[in-house]
Design a protein around this motif. Structure first.
Motif, PDB file in Angstrom:
ATOM      1  N   TYR A 130       0.715  -1.110   0.004  1.00 54.79           N
ATOM      2  CA  TYR A 130      -0.143   0.016   0.114  1.00 54.79           C
ATOM      3  C   TYR A 130       0.883   1.254   0.104  1.00 54.79           C
ATOM      4  O   TYR A 130       0.379   2.459  -0.476  1.00 54.79           O
ATOM      5  N   SER A 131       1.902   1.169   0.624  1.00 58.63           N
ATOM      6  CA  SER A 131       2.790   2.257   0.623  1.00 58.63           C
ATOM      7  C   SER A 131       3.737   2.641  -0.544  1.00 58.63           C
ATOM      8  O   SER A 131       3.863   3.750  -1.133  1.00 58.63           O
ATOM      9  N   ARG A 132       4.080   1.506  -1.074  1.00 56.65           N
ATOM     10  CA  ARG A 132       5.063   1.610  -2.325  1.00 56.65           C
ATOM     11  C   ARG A 132       4.299   1.817  -3.671  1.00 56.65           C
ATOM     12  O   ARG A 132       4.554   2.220  -4.669  1.00 56.65           O
ATOM     13  N   GLN A 133       2.642   1.475  -3.630  1.00 59.04           N
ATOM     14  CA  GLN A 133       1.916   1.402  -4.865  1.00 59.04           C
ATOM     15  C   GLN A 133       2.509   0.444  -5.913  1.00 59.04           C
ATOM     16  O   GLN A 133       1.794   0.402  -7.009  1.00 59.04           O
ATOM     17  N   TYR A 134       3.233  -0.613  -5.868  1.00 56.85           N
ATOM     18  CA  TYR A 134       3.476  -1.493  -6.549  1.00 56.85           C
ATOM     19  C   TYR A 134       4.221  -2.573  -5.725  1.00 56.85           C
ATOM     20  O   TYR A 134       4.407  -2.562  -4.688  1.00 56.85           O
ATOM     21  N   TRP A 135       4.476  -3.962  -6.663  1.00 57.96           N
ATOM     22  CA  TRP A 135       4.803  -5.097  -5.951  1.00 57.96           C
ATOM     23  C   TRP A 135       6.428  -5.020  -6.085  1.00 57.96           C
ATOM     24  O   TRP A 135       6.921  -4.945  -7.133  1.00 57.96           O
ATOM     25  N   ASN A 136       7.298  -5.066  -4.919  1.00 58.46           N
ATOM     26  CA  ASN A 136       8.550  -5.271  -4.797  1.00 58.46           C
ATOM     27  C   ASN A 136       9.279  -6.360  -4.129  1.00 58.46           C
ATOM     28  O   ASN A 136      10.561  -6.277  -3.680  1.00 58.46           O
ATOM     29  N   PHE A 137       8.591  -7.489  -3.902  1.00 58.93           N
ATOM     30  CA  PHE A 137       8.918  -8.707  -3.026  1.00 58.93           C
ATOM     31  C   PHE A 137       9.341  -9.921  -3.875  1.00 58.93           C
ATOM     32  O   PHE A 137       9.760 -11.004  -3.318  1.00 58.93           O
ATOM     33  N   GLY A 138       9.392  -9.853  -5.324  1.00 60.88           N
ATOM     34  CA  GLY A 138       9.962 -10.856  -6.201  1.00 60.88           C
ATOM     35  C   GLY A 138       8.739 -11.838  -6.519  1.00 60.88           C
ATOM     36  O   GLY A 138       7.589 -11.645  -5.979  1.00 60.88           O
ATOM     37  N   ARG A 139       8.929 -12.731  -7.392  1.00 61.60           N
ATOM     38  CA  ARG A 139       8.003 -13.656  -7.931  1.00 61.60           C
ATOM     39  C   ARG A 139       7.392 -14.583  -6.840  1.00 61.60           C
ATOM     40  O   ARG A 139       6.256 -14.784  -6.949  1.00 61.60           O
ATOM     41  N   PHE A 140       8.326 -15.312  -6.091  1.00 61.93           N
ATOM     42  CA  PHE A 140       7.936 -16.277  -5.093  1.00 61.93           C
ATOM     43  C   PHE A 140       6.991 -15.612  -4.117  1.00 61.93           C
ATOM     44  O   PHE A 140       5.835 -16.182  -3.962  1.00 61.93           O
ATOM     45  N   ALA A 141       7.257 -14.506  -3.560  1.00 64.11           N
ATOM     46  CA  ALA A 141       6.237 -13.852  -2.529  1.00 64.11           C
ATOM     47  C   ALA A 141       4.969 -13.626  -3.298  1.00 64.11           C
ATOM     48  O   ALA A 141       3.892 -13.515  -2.853  1.00 64.11           O
ATOM     49  N   CYS A 142       5.107 -13.249  -4.613  1.00 64.33           N
ATOM     50  CA  CYS A 142       3.914 -13.053  -5.275  1.00 64.33           C
ATOM     51  C   CYS A 142       3.042 -14.114  -5.590  1.00 64.33           C
ATOM     52  O   CYS A 142       1.652 -13.970  -5.366  1.00 64.33           O
ATOM     53  N   LYS A 143       3.621 -15.307  -5.720  1.00 62.96           N
ATOM     54  CA  LYS A 143       2.831 -16.500  -6.086  1.00 62.96           C
ATOM     55  C   LYS A 143       2.174 -16.890  -4.711  1.00 62.96           C
ATOM     56  O   LYS A 143       1.200 -17.729  -4.825  1.00 62.96           O
ATOM     57  N   THR A 144       2.878 -16.803  -3.539  1.00 64.96           N
ATOM     58  CA  THR A 144       2.333 -17.243  -2.461  1.00 64.96           C
ATOM     59  C   THR A 144       1.589 -16.509  -1.695  1.00 64.96           C
ATOM     60  O   THR A 144       1.080 -16.935  -0.375  1.00 64.96           O
ATOM     61  N   THR A 145       1.572 -15.200  -1.604  1.00 59.59           N
ATOM     62  CA  THR A 145       1.022 -14.254  -0.656  1.00 59.59           C
ATOM     63  C   THR A 145      -0.641 -14.407  -0.368  1.00 59.59           C
ATOM     64  O   THR A 145      -0.972 -14.658   0.681  1.00 59.59           O
ATOM     65  N   ASP A 146      -1.216 -14.471  -1.691  1.00 58.68           N
ATOM     66  CA  ASP A 146      -2.778 -14.740  -1.357  1.00 58.68           C
ATOM     67  C   ASP A 146      -2.917 -16.361  -1.164  1.00 58.68           C
ATOM     68  O   ASP A 146      -4.012 -16.477  -0.462  1.00 58.68           O
ATOM     69  N   TRP A 147      -2.185 -17.112  -1.565  1.00 62.43           N
ATOM     70  CA  TRP A 147      -2.394 -18.607  -1.162  1.00 62.43           C
ATOM     71  C   TRP A 147      -2.133 -18.713   0.281  1.00 62.43           C
ATOM     72  O   TRP A 147      -2.888 -19.394   1.072  1.00 62.43           O
TER      73      TRP A 147
END
Length: 399
Positions: free
Chosen positions: A93-110
């Motif tokens: 929310y603070s950065r307004q974009y995603w900057n944690f990488g592919r693995f975190a993106c695929k696992t965060t909602d799961w």
């Protein structure tokens, strides 16, 4: 500002944000919202740690019940949400974009939905256990550890398997504005996702909540006159049932906005109405707020949990303050482990309060042992009359 959860990259590609809402603008979203999430993270972490510590202390003493163990599992799910989901959302929310990488993106909602499913299944198990205890208490006193471990394993296995499509279809997307984490369903999987978006809410939310509330409804609708057996600790469980039902009701109500936004986003067409950003953000804040509500309900309703919290606070404070807490909680012991009040009586209603032993009775408020008065008077009564009537006892002692 992106005003909906649906993000259209071009005329033919419609995506759903994953891992938190992105492309937000304005100080109320980029500054205030992360601060609110950080506050909820701190409050939820402290509350769940205290609640878990009180229950684990009883478990280590051998005073455990299946409801206590399931409440610990509920706290564990809340702690996982607080530690591994809230910080990612706040930064996004603070950065307004995603900057944690592919693995975190695929696992965060799961991972988020896995913890929510685990909470839902755990609350159902608590409701069923409470229902069995109230209806058939003699058959529900013994705690089978193998069954408990098996139950917890089934809860978490199903919780991790059920939201697997979030793991499969989450991916990174890049454009000239930056990198974003999105939930993208390929064309060949659209039919599967159409079925999944209908079955998943039923299995993860509707069915468990219905079973849980049905268990508590049967408890309160049972025939009260037939259960009147005199002074029995099991009969004084109305307050405990209300407390556990309040936790389930809070979860049911506070998860409803999140599921409304989730179903709306999955079933909305590109040109049709879409869930607004305010609804999605408010739903996620309420979702994380639920992780802080559960400890508050336990500590607010149960006097035993408040005593346990006071005792724990006394252990953590300085040595000169422990005396004040011991005056407020006379059930404390010599060391810190014994100072935690037993809360098994609160949730299980099976253990009876044991009478204090002679050594416990002979202690004063400072924890020091007083003379054994019972032994003193027994020796006085059994002593010989000659010794009592001897006018010169010092002569006998000299001999």
């Amino acid at each position: 500002m992106q005003d909906s959860l649906i993000w259209t990259m071009n005329s033919s590609k419609v995506l759903i944000f994953a891992g938190g809402f992105q492309l937000l603008e304005g100080a109320e979203f980029t500054i205030t919202l992360p601060v609110v999430l950080a506050f909820l993270c701190f409050i939820g972490f402290v509350g769940n740690i205290f609640l878990t510590t009180v229950l684990v202390s009883d478990f280590r003493k051998g005073k455990s019940s299946i409801v206590n163990s399931l409440v610990i599992n509920l706290c564990a799910a809340d702690l996982l949400l607080i530690l591994f989901c809230v910080p990612f959302r706040a930064v996004t929310y603070s950065r307004q974009y995603w900057n944690f990488g592919r693995f975190a993106c695929k696992t965060t909602d799961w991972f988020l939905h896995s913890c929510l499913a685990a909470k839902s299944f755990t609350l159902t198990a608590i409701g069923e256990a409470r229902h069995k205890y109230v209806i058939k208490p003699p058959k529900f006193i013994t705690l089978h550890h193998r069954r408990l471990v098996g139950l917890l394993a089934i809860i978490w296995v199903f919780a991790f398997l059920l939201p697997v499509p979030h793991l499969v279809f989450s991916a990174l997307e890049e454009d000239n504005r930056g990198t974003f984490c999105v939930f993208e369903v390929p064309y060949y999987a659209s039919n599967f996702m159409n079925v999944f978006s209908k079955i998943y809410p039923l299995l993860a939310y509707v069915l468990p909540v219905s079973v849980t509330l049905g268990c508590y409804a049967r408890i309160f609708c049972r025939n009260q006159p037939k259960r009147n057996r005199g002074a029995n600790p099991r009969q004084q469980s109305h307050k405990v049932t209300l407390m556990l039902m309040s936790v389930s009701l809070a979860f049911s109500v506070m998860m409803l906005p999140e599921w409304i936004a989730w179903i709306w986003a999955r079933h909305s067409s590109p040109g049709g109405p879409q869930p607004p950003a305010v609804l999605v953000i408010l739903a996620q804040v309420i979702l994380f707020l639920n992780s802080t509500v559960n400890p508050c309900i336990f500590f607010a309703v149960s006097e035993e949990f408040r005593d346990g919290l006071s005792s724990l606070w006394g252990v953590l404070t300085c040595a000169h303050l422990r005396g004040k807490w011991s005056l407020r909680a006379p059930r404390t012991g010599e060391n810190g482990a014994e100072m935690v009040t037993s809360t098994v009586q609160c949730l299980q209603d099976v253990e009876t309060i044991a009478s204090p032993t002679a050594s416990q009775v002979s202690r004063d408020n400072t924890g020091k042992f007083l003379p054994d008065l019972e032994h003193f008077w027994s020796s006085r009564e059994t002593g010989s009359k000659a010794e009592d009537n001897d006018p010169t006892p010092w002569e006998s002692q000299d001999k």
